[in-house]
Design an enzyme around this catalytic site. Structure first.
Site, PDB file in Angstrom:
ATOM      1  N   ASP A   1       0.931  -1.412  -0.078  1.00  0.00           N
ATOM      2  CA  ASP A   1       0.134   0.002  -0.169  1.00  0.00           C
ATOM      3  C   ASP A   1       0.754   1.469   0.114  1.00  0.00           C
ATOM      4  OD1 ASP A   1       0.859  -0.032   2.563  1.00  0.00           O
ATOM      5  OD2 ASP A   1      -1.043  -0.150   3.445  1.00  0.00           O
TER       6      ASP A   1
ATOM      7  N   ASP B   1      -0.993  -5.913  -0.096  1.00  0.00           N
ATOM      8  CA  ASP B   1      -1.572  -5.217   1.151  1.00  0.00           C
ATOM      9  C   ASP B   1      -2.971  -5.203   1.011  1.00  0.00           C
ATOM     10  OD1 ASP B   1       0.512  -4.939   3.041  1.00  0.00           O
ATOM     11  OD2 ASP B   1       1.402  -3.216   1.848  1.00  0.00           O
TER      12      ASP B   1
ATOM     13  N   LYS C   1      -1.238  -9.433   2.518  1.00  0.00           N
ATOM     14  CA  LYS C   1      -0.859  -8.980   3.763  1.00  0.00           C
ATOM     15  C   LYS C   1      -1.479  -7.903   4.626  1.00  0.00           C
ATOM     16  CE  LYS C   1       2.997  -5.945   3.505  1.00  0.00           C
ATOM     17  NZ  LYS C   1       2.778  -4.936   4.503  1.00  0.00           N
TER      18      LYS C   1
ATOM     19  N   GLU D   1      -1.606  -5.647   8.455  1.00  0.00           N
ATOM     20  CA  GLU D   1      -0.762  -4.906   9.568  1.00  0.00           C
ATOM     21  C   GLU D   1      -1.447  -5.247  10.951  1.00  0.00           C
ATOM     22  OE1 GLU D   1       0.150  -0.838   8.892  1.00  0.00           O
ATOM     23  OE2 GLU D   1       0.924  -1.131   7.085  1.00  0.00           O
TER      24      GLU D   1
ATOM     25  N   GLU E   1       9.252  -4.286  10.524  1.00  0.00           N
ATOM     26  CA  GLU E   1       9.525  -3.013  10.106  1.00  0.00           C
ATOM     27  C   GLU E   1      10.175  -2.195  11.327  1.00  0.00           C
ATOM     28  OE1 GLU E   1       6.767  -1.135   7.274  1.00  0.00           O
ATOM     29  OE2 GLU E   1       8.062   0.628   7.329  1.00  0.00           O
TER      30      GLU E   1
HETATM   31  O1  KIV Z   1       3.727  -1.046   1.674  1.00  0.00           O
HETATM   32  C1  KIV Z   1       4.634  -1.441   1.715  1.00  0.00           C
HETATM   33  O2  KIV Z   1       5.643  -1.288   0.716  1.00  0.00           O
HETATM   34  C2  KIV Z   1       5.035  -2.295   2.911  1.00  0.00           C
HETATM   35  C3  KIV Z   1       6.456  -2.414   2.934  1.00  0.00           C
HETATM   36  C4  KIV Z   1       7.086  -1.461   3.256  1.00  0.00           C
HETATM   37  C5  KIV Z   1       7.008  -3.763   3.846  1.00  0.00           C
HETATM   38  O3  KIV Z   1       4.329  -2.719   3.744  1.00  0.00           O
END
Ligand code: KIV
Length: 274
Positions: A54, A93, A123, A125, A192
């Site tokens: 994202d 994401d 993915k 968070e 991260e």
């Molecule tokens: O959105 C993204 O690019 C990420 C990475 C920084 C792991 O989540």
């Protein structure tokens, strides 16, 4: 949808491949991509994992945070990437507001990404607070990658993008969350911007791969944002970022050359016309 790799001489990277690499001590290399042409180059270079992050909100759309990007935007980027890729595992994401606090909505969002883009995994968070959403997505057979430490979708709670887990209580929660994500069945976790020794402790406390960004070397693999590592973005230079190229300078010079040629009637030449 029929996967292209079935018709080519390519062994597709799967979540099992990543676990095997982790078990055998082979580091996992992951980069972001948001479009067909970049994803094609990454796949040709044999990157293991492509993350349709994202971070597209920042890099592609120019937003200050990742919060505004929508599920439709992510599906557009993800389907462009998937069309380019034969080998790499493609992880997408789930954007802010599409999975927190409502596991049914989380499942719906993940299913839309998988169905409409053809990606391999999603993915999201967070730790224990998104456990119900993760359980529900996994129960539909969709692989989930976790993301702990600095979680940019919570920037308004943190107030800063500084290194996380320097406070022992925050470190304790991240460690506990990593165990929750492993127990749920996540296939890997992004860590991260946390201290390297703490990332080592987290990585050693679980058996699934950890992918670090600003988390030092004691993790199962590394991820960077493609535009940052290629030097296309300019303003962003955290300590962890290694620039492998200065593409912005090369692109600006090439454009300057083109402008010069056009204005001086140097382009097109005789050979460049019909
Ligand atoms: O959105 C993204 O690019 C990420 C990475 C920084 C792991 O989540």
């Amino acid at each position: 949808m029929t996967a292209n790799y079935l018709y080519r001489d390519v062994t597709k990277v799967t979540t099992n491949t990543l676990q095997r690499m982790h078990n055998e001590g082979e580091k996992i290399a992951m980069l972001t991509a948001y479009d067909y042409s970049t994803a094609k180059l990454l796949d040709m270079a044999k990157i293991d994992v492509i993350l349709v992050g994202d971070s597209a909100a920042n890099v592609m759309a120019g937003y200050k945070t990742t919060l505004p990007i929508t599920l439709d935007d992510m599906i557009y980027h993800a389907s462009s990437v998937v069309r380019a890729v034969d080998r790499a595992l493609v992880v997408v994401d789930l954007p802010f507001g599409t999975y927190q606090g409502n596991s049914k909505e989380a499942l719906h969002s993940a299913i839309r990404i998988m169905k409409e883009s053809g990606a391999d995994a999603v993915k999201l968070e967070g730790g224990v607070e998104v456990k119900e959403s993760i359980d529900r997505i996994l129960s539909a057979g969709i692989p989930v990658m976790g993301h702990l430490g600095l979680t940019p979708q919570s920037i308004n709670k943190f107030g800063t993008y500084s290194v996380r887990a320097t406070d022992p209580r925050e470190a304790e929660k991240i460690l506990a969350d990593a165990k929750v994500l492993e127990q749920c069945g996540c296939f890997a976790i992004v860590l991260e911007k946390i201290p390297a020794l703490f990332a080592k402790e987290v990585s050693e406390s679980i058996s699934i791969p950890t992918i670090g960004i600003g988390a030092g070397p004691h993790v199962s693999g590394q991820v960077l944002v493609f535009h940052d590592m290629m030097g296309i973005t300019q303003q962003f230079s955290p300590r962890y970022l290694r620039r492998y190229h200065n593409l912005s300078e090369e692109i600006i010079n090439a454009i300057g050359h083109y402008i010069h040629d056009v204005k001086n009637l140097d382009f097109p030449s005789e050979k460049e016309q019909y």
